[in-house]
Design a protein around this motif. Structure first.
Motif, PDB file in Angstrom:
ATOM      1  N   GLU A   1       5.841 -28.270 -22.044  1.00 58.28           N
ATOM      2  CA  GLU A   1       5.954 -28.697 -23.442  1.00 58.28           C
ATOM      3  C   GLU A   1       6.268 -27.519 -24.358  1.00 58.28           C
ATOM      4  OE1 GLU A   1       2.318 -30.717 -24.256  1.00 58.28           O
ATOM      5  OE2 GLU A   1       2.930 -32.581 -23.247  1.00 58.28           O
TER       6      GLU A   1
ATOM      7  N   ARG B   1       1.774 -28.912 -17.763  1.00 63.19           N
ATOM      8  CA  ARG B   1       2.266 -29.705 -18.892  1.00 63.19           C
ATOM      9  C   ARG B   1       2.328 -28.851 -20.156  1.00 63.19           C
ATOM     10  NH1 ARG B   1      -0.857 -33.548 -18.139  1.00 63.19           N
ATOM     11  NH2 ARG B   1      -2.532 -33.064 -19.611  1.00 63.19           N
TER      12      ARG B   1
ATOM     13  N   ALA C   1      -2.393 -30.270 -28.274  1.00 68.67           N
ATOM     14  CA  ALA C   1      -0.985 -30.179 -27.914  1.00 68.67           C
ATOM     15  C   ALA C   1      -0.328 -29.087 -28.732  1.00 68.67           C
ATOM     16  CB  ALA C   1      -0.294 -31.525 -28.184  1.00 68.67           C
TER      17      ALA C   1
ATOM     18  N   GLU D   1       9.970 -26.779 -23.870  1.00 70.82           N
ATOM     19  CA  GLU D   1      10.774 -27.825 -24.510  1.00 70.82           C
ATOM     20  C   GLU D   1      10.706 -27.725 -26.019  1.00 70.82           C
ATOM     21  OE1 GLU D   1       9.243 -31.370 -22.734  1.00 70.82           O
ATOM     22  OE2 GLU D   1      10.583 -31.228 -20.986  1.00 70.82           O
TER      23      GLU D   1
END
Length: 419
Positions: free
Chosen positions: A49, A45, A13, A52
């Motif tokens: 992400e 995604r 991530a 964001e």
């Protein structure tokens, strides 16, 4: 030295990012490690992400596009700039590698290709088409705070297939409206840091020849396979009187598949010829279809014997979204100059000895949907090099210096246009 990540590994991530910490090369490493050839969800995604993480609200629309916007305090005092590329790739997935000692064509050792000696290269599916351009565009978007006008990031999910996402965004699907309505478009694709202002369109169609079956021993029936002689003749002559486009040159029509007949002792009733069309402005898909049908019907009708009684029908391949028609932006437009100047400056700063040339692009793209608004295609990497295919190939790669130069270019263009 080569670092490899297995294609089945899920990327880490993205870390929490500060307002000035976006690393386009680090993002590209994660992006190429993320398979997006069958399903773009993991890649989408990662993109959402990342946005964001910088405090940017990103929406995913019904067509799967990622859309984010920055509006200046004076939106009416400047242009609406749309930065676009795509996150899908072709099959199969090719694993990420970072090679800091690449040589040969990949290092740019051919004349005019970006320097000499070992190079830092990122390999893998999507490295140049189009995750390298995405990293550059994302850097420019995050680095820009418009003082006037508006900036929209629009990243589509299916450019390599049907482009329903881009068609929906631009109101080209039934029941949709133009959600972008941009004044200027910057489209990320591998251009070797050149500024591409035009591209041929791409249509696919089928010539259906319908005759009448009969025993081959009899002088009867209407031979659809024999009528293909007329169809192929019409294809050869189709562009005989066509004018060259000033940027794109001549159009091209290619027969690619012929199917007909079944039994070896029967006059065949049916034959089909599939054609690939690379168009130039102002030809439209329907204009091409109707003109080809007339040309084939005339040629088949002029044949001797039963082939002259064969019926002719030309249809475009059925698809949900419109075909990519050719587009052309004036090479002297101010936006083109802005991108070219920024590309030359950023390339020089990065030690890359190419970039900034104004030329056509070598493949059809979603830029077609944004025309006639001024549209420029730009990004790091190549469709092909001296050693062969790069994009869509097992050896797909992009040079790190070019990614950095492309990122600086996009940031410079947006700052100058919206500052």
């Amino acid at each position: 030295m080569t670092d490899a990540t297995d294609a089945t590994d899920e990327p880490d991530a993205p870390p929490a990012l500060g307002a000035t910490d976006f690393d386009p090369v680090g993002f590209l490493e994660r992006a190429v490690s993320t398979p997006s050839h069958e399903d773009v969800e993991a890649m989408r995604r990662l993109l959402v992400e990342t946005l964001e993480g910088f405090g940017v609200d990103a929406a995913v629309d019904e067509a799967g596009c990622v859309v984010a916007e920055k509006v200046s305090p004076a939106p009416e005092d400047g242009p609406h700039v749309v930065a676009n590329t795509h996150i899908d790739t072709v099959t199969p997935h090719v694993a990420f590698e970072r090679d800091r000692e690449a040589t040969g064509s990949e290092a740019g050792e051919t004349e005019g290709s970006g320097g000499t000696g070992p190079a830092d290269v990122i390999r893998g599916r999507g490295a140049c088409d189009a995750k390298g351009p995405l990293a550059a565009i994302l850097y420019g978007f995050l680095a820009t705070e418009p003082a006037r006008g508006r900036l929209t990031l629009a990243v589509t999910p299916d450019e390599e297939t049907l482009s329903r996402g881009a068609a929906a965004l631009t109101g080209k699907l039934p029941g949709t409206d133009d959600e972008l309505d941009g004044d200027l478009y910057l489209v990320g694709e591998p251009t070797g840091l050149d500024v591409c202002t035009a591209a041929k369109g791409r249509f696919q169609g089928t010539i259906e020849l319908s005759g009448e079956a009969a025993h081959a021993a009899e002088f009867a029936g209407a031979n659809a396979v024999a009528a293909a002689e007329g169809a192929l003749s019409a294809i050869r002559r189709f562009d005989a009187d066509a004018d060259d486009h000033p940027q794109l040159g001549p159009p091209k029509l290619t027969p690619t598949v012929v199917e007909g007949g079944g039994a070896t002792n029967q006059v065949p009733a049916d034959c089909a010829v599939t054609v690939d069309r690379r168009s130039v402005p102002p030809e439209t898909a329907e204009g091409f279809r109707s003109a080809l049908e007339e040309a084939v019907r005339t040629a088949v009708g002029a044949l001797d014997g039963s082939a002259a009684t064969v019926d002719v029908d030309v249809s475009l391949t059925d698809r949900d979204s419109p075909f990519f028609e050719a587009f052309s932006t004036d090479p002297d437009h101010g936006f083109v100059d802005t991108v070219a100047e920024a590309a030359r400056s950023a390339a020089a700063d990065a030690g890359v000895d190419r970039g900034g040339e104004v030329r056509p692009f070598g493949a059809a793209t979603e830029a077609s949907y944004f025309a006639p608004a001024p549209t420029v295609v730009f990004g790091p990497g190549d469709l092909a090099d001296d050693a062969g295919a790069v994009a869509h190939a097992e050896r797909e790669y992009v040079r790190v210096r070019e990614v950095e130069a492309a990122a600086a270019t996009v940031a410079g263009v947006l700052d100058r246009t919206l500052g």
